[in-house]
Scaffold this active site. Structure first.
Site, PDB file in Angstrom:
ATOM      1  N   ILE A  10       0.356  -1.527  -0.024  1.00  0.00           N
ATOM      2  CA  ILE A  10      -0.341  -0.113   0.433  1.00  0.00           C
ATOM      3  C   ILE A  10       1.124   1.568  -0.791  1.00  0.00           C
ATOM      4  CG2 ILE A  10      -1.667   1.579   0.945  1.00  0.00           C
ATOM      5  CD1 ILE A  10      -3.154  -1.312   0.453  1.00  0.00           C
ATOM      6  N   ARG A  33      -5.201  -8.740   6.823  1.00  0.00           N
ATOM      7  CA  ARG A  33      -4.617  -8.369   8.017  1.00  0.00           C
ATOM      8  C   ARG A  33      -4.143  -7.521   7.187  1.00  0.00           C
ATOM      9  NH1 ARG A  33      -7.594 -11.117  10.713  1.00  0.00           N
ATOM     10  NH2 ARG A  33      -6.775 -13.095  11.759  1.00  0.00           N
ATOM     11  N   GLU A  34      -3.854  -5.871   7.719  1.00  0.00           N
ATOM     12  CA  GLU A  34      -3.601  -4.226   7.430  1.00  0.00           C
ATOM     13  C   GLU A  34      -2.322  -5.198   8.167  1.00  0.00           C
ATOM     14  OE1 GLU A  34      -7.788  -2.545   6.398  1.00  0.00           O
ATOM     15  OE2 GLU A  34      -6.925  -2.311   8.356  1.00  0.00           O
ATOM     16  N   ARG A  60       3.706  15.369  19.584  1.00  0.00           N
ATOM     17  CA  ARG A  60       3.545  14.011  19.274  1.00  0.00           C
ATOM     18  C   ARG A  60       2.605  13.844  18.049  1.00  0.00           C
ATOM     19  NH1 ARG A  60       7.462  10.768  18.230  1.00  0.00           N
ATOM     20  NH2 ARG A  60       8.708   9.237  20.714  1.00  0.00           N
ATOM     21  N   ALA A  72      13.793   8.438  23.695  1.00  0.00           N
ATOM     22  CA  ALA A  72      14.016   7.014  22.729  1.00  0.00           C
ATOM     23  C   ALA A  72      13.407   7.198  20.652  1.00  0.00           C
ATOM     24  CB  ALA A  72      12.249   6.325  22.927  1.00  0.00           C
ATOM     25  N   GLU A  88      20.760   7.847  21.101  1.00  0.00           N
ATOM     26  CA  GLU A  88      19.372   8.292  21.195  1.00  0.00           C
ATOM     27  C   GLU A  88      19.731   9.082  23.235  1.00  0.00           C
ATOM     28  OE1 GLU A  88      16.750   9.269  19.510  1.00  0.00           O
ATOM     29  OE2 GLU A  88      16.795   7.504  17.904  1.00  0.00           O
ATOM     30  N   GLU A  92      19.562  13.131  23.079  1.00  0.00           N
ATOM     31  CA  GLU A  92      18.254  13.414  23.283  1.00  0.00           C
ATOM     32  C   GLU A  92      18.218  14.306  24.217  1.00  0.00           C
ATOM     33  OE1 GLU A  92      14.572  11.376  23.196  1.00  0.00           O
ATOM     34  OE2 GLU A  92      15.181  11.233  21.040  1.00  0.00           O
ATOM     35  N   SER A 109       2.647  -2.747  19.894  1.00  0.00           N
ATOM     36  CA  SER A 109       1.266  -2.422  18.749  1.00  0.00           C
ATOM     37  C   SER A 109       1.064  -3.963  18.067  1.00  0.00           C
ATOM     38  CB  SER A 109       0.774  -1.434  18.400  1.00  0.00           C
ATOM     39  OG  SER A 109       0.744  -0.467  18.617  1.00  0.00           O
ATOM     40  N   PRO A 110       1.144  -5.257  19.082  1.00  0.00           N
ATOM     41  CA  PRO A 110       1.183  -6.487  17.714  1.00  0.00           C
ATOM     42  C   PRO A 110       0.070  -6.671  16.920  1.00  0.00           C
ATOM     43  CG  PRO A 110       0.833  -7.051  20.111  1.00  0.00           C
ATOM     44  CD  PRO A 110       1.115  -5.705  19.934  1.00  0.00           C
ATOM     45  N   GLY A 111      -1.118  -6.521  17.228  1.00  0.00           N
ATOM     46  CA  GLY A 111      -2.775  -6.225  16.341  1.00  0.00           C
ATOM     47  C   GLY A 111      -2.576  -6.077  14.721  1.00  0.00           C
ATOM     48  N   GLU A 115       6.109  -3.219  15.056  1.00  0.00           N
ATOM     49  CA  GLU A 115       7.602  -2.830  15.685  1.00  0.00           C
ATOM     50  C   GLU A 115       7.353  -3.258  16.948  1.00  0.00           C
ATOM     51  OE1 GLU A 115       8.310   1.704  17.536  1.00  0.00           O
ATOM     52  OE2 GLU A 115       5.903   1.718  18.050  1.00  0.00           O
ATOM     53  N   GLU A 136      14.138  17.961  14.760  1.00  0.00           N
ATOM     54  CA  GLU A 136      13.593  17.076  16.221  1.00  0.00           C
ATOM     55  C   GLU A 136      13.763  18.487  17.957  1.00  0.00           C
ATOM     56  OE1 GLU A 136      15.623  13.797  18.578  1.00  0.00           O
ATOM     57  OE2 GLU A 136      15.174  12.811  16.317  1.00  0.00           O
ATOM     58  N   GLU A 139      11.638  18.916  24.911  1.00  0.00           N
ATOM     59  CA  GLU A 139      12.776  19.670  26.086  1.00  0.00           C
ATOM     60  C   GLU A 139      13.392  18.272  26.769  1.00  0.00           C
ATOM     61  OE1 GLU A 139      10.399  21.896  29.755  1.00  0.00           O
ATOM     62  OE2 GLU A 139       9.228  21.155  27.691  1.00  0.00           O
TER      63      GLU A 139
END
Lengths: 175, 175
Positions: A10, A33-34, A60, A72, A88, A92, A109-111, A115, A136, A139
């Site tokens: 996609i 499955r998406e 975010r 992160a 990082e 950061e 988010s395994p559904g 990741e 980036e 604070e």
């Protein structure tokens, strides 16, 4: 097991790719499955010798608000989680760690997303001077670890990797 | 704040939508943000009177493996998190709860996805007879809560919502 019988690409982006798989389920029926493909990421709970932890607050876009998180970032191609964590932490909050210990590996988010999240505890911190990457904006600040753990227990932390890191630290530091 | 100056719709799916936003950053420079839109989800840590917790094991296509999780599911349109939690608890492990208390609200992957996760603690459990929705294949079982909390602390739980739920339960139940 869900056998993939066809894949439709996609989107191929900068951070994520998206595909839709046709899959055969356990009973032989078909479904879709998406899947969001993600390169994986690290998060670092950096704790000073006097038990303060580093946090960042940043906007975010997906949730249209600022979020309190531990440092992160996503893995660069070919980069190990350990190297990514060191990078990082420097970028950061400007710190290097004598010890960088992995305390969790989990799926955020395994559904719908692939990741992987590697969480590190960083101790033996020293200041380093590293430029923050362009684009980036965040604070950085410290909080007493005990106070941050209380925030996690009281519902004042809304980021999953930060929650996991602080609640595991509660056990490690007997808080 | 990141002001959106343009939005490109990439995909509208069954569970997720994907868009790419052009955004103006704090310093006036422009960037792009890839955003996965998700309807939100609930997860339920259901604990029996003798301190056993319910788990499900199911195949997760994005990571191509089975994962041990607490019962969970995405919000239907217009459904409250509380109603969704009661529905998923019945569908996935065949239980109804006298008390369903929210113990966490968090974002699972705020860097690229809007997913909100509401975590509930369910107690006062009674068996109910509800059919599992078509196309859902999962194995449900119980574990002593203390054992599950140890697994979370030892790195044997790889699902973020399940980690958060168990580590919060450790504080609630003094484990």
């Amino acid at each position: 097991m869900e056998k993939t019988t066809a894949t439709k690409r996609i989107y191929s982006g900068k951070i994520i790719n998206v595909r839709v798989d046709d899959v055969e389920l356990q009973d032989g029926s078909m479904s879709k499955r998406e899947v969001v493909e993600h390169p994986g990421a690290v998060a670092i709970l950096a704790v000073t010798d006097n038990r303060e932890a580093f946090f960042v607050r940043q906007y975010r876009k997906p949730i249209e608000k600022e979020l309190l998180e531990i440092p992160a970032g996503k893995l660069d191609e070919g980069e190990s989680p350990q190297s990514c964590a060191a990078r990082e932490l420097a970028e950061e909050v400007g710190m290097a760690a004598d010890e960088l210990r992995q305390i969790s590996f989990h799926y955020s988010s395994p559904g719908f997303a692939s990741e992987k999240m590697y969480v590190f505890l960083a101790t033996g911190l020293k200041k380093v001077d590293v430029a923050r990457p362009e684009g980036e904006f965040l604070e950085a600040f410290r909080l007493p670890l005990a106070e941050a753990v209380s925030m996690a227990r009281n519902g004042d932390i809304e980021d999953s990797k930060t929650l996991v890191a602080l609640l595991l630290a509660a056990g490690i530091f007997n808080l």
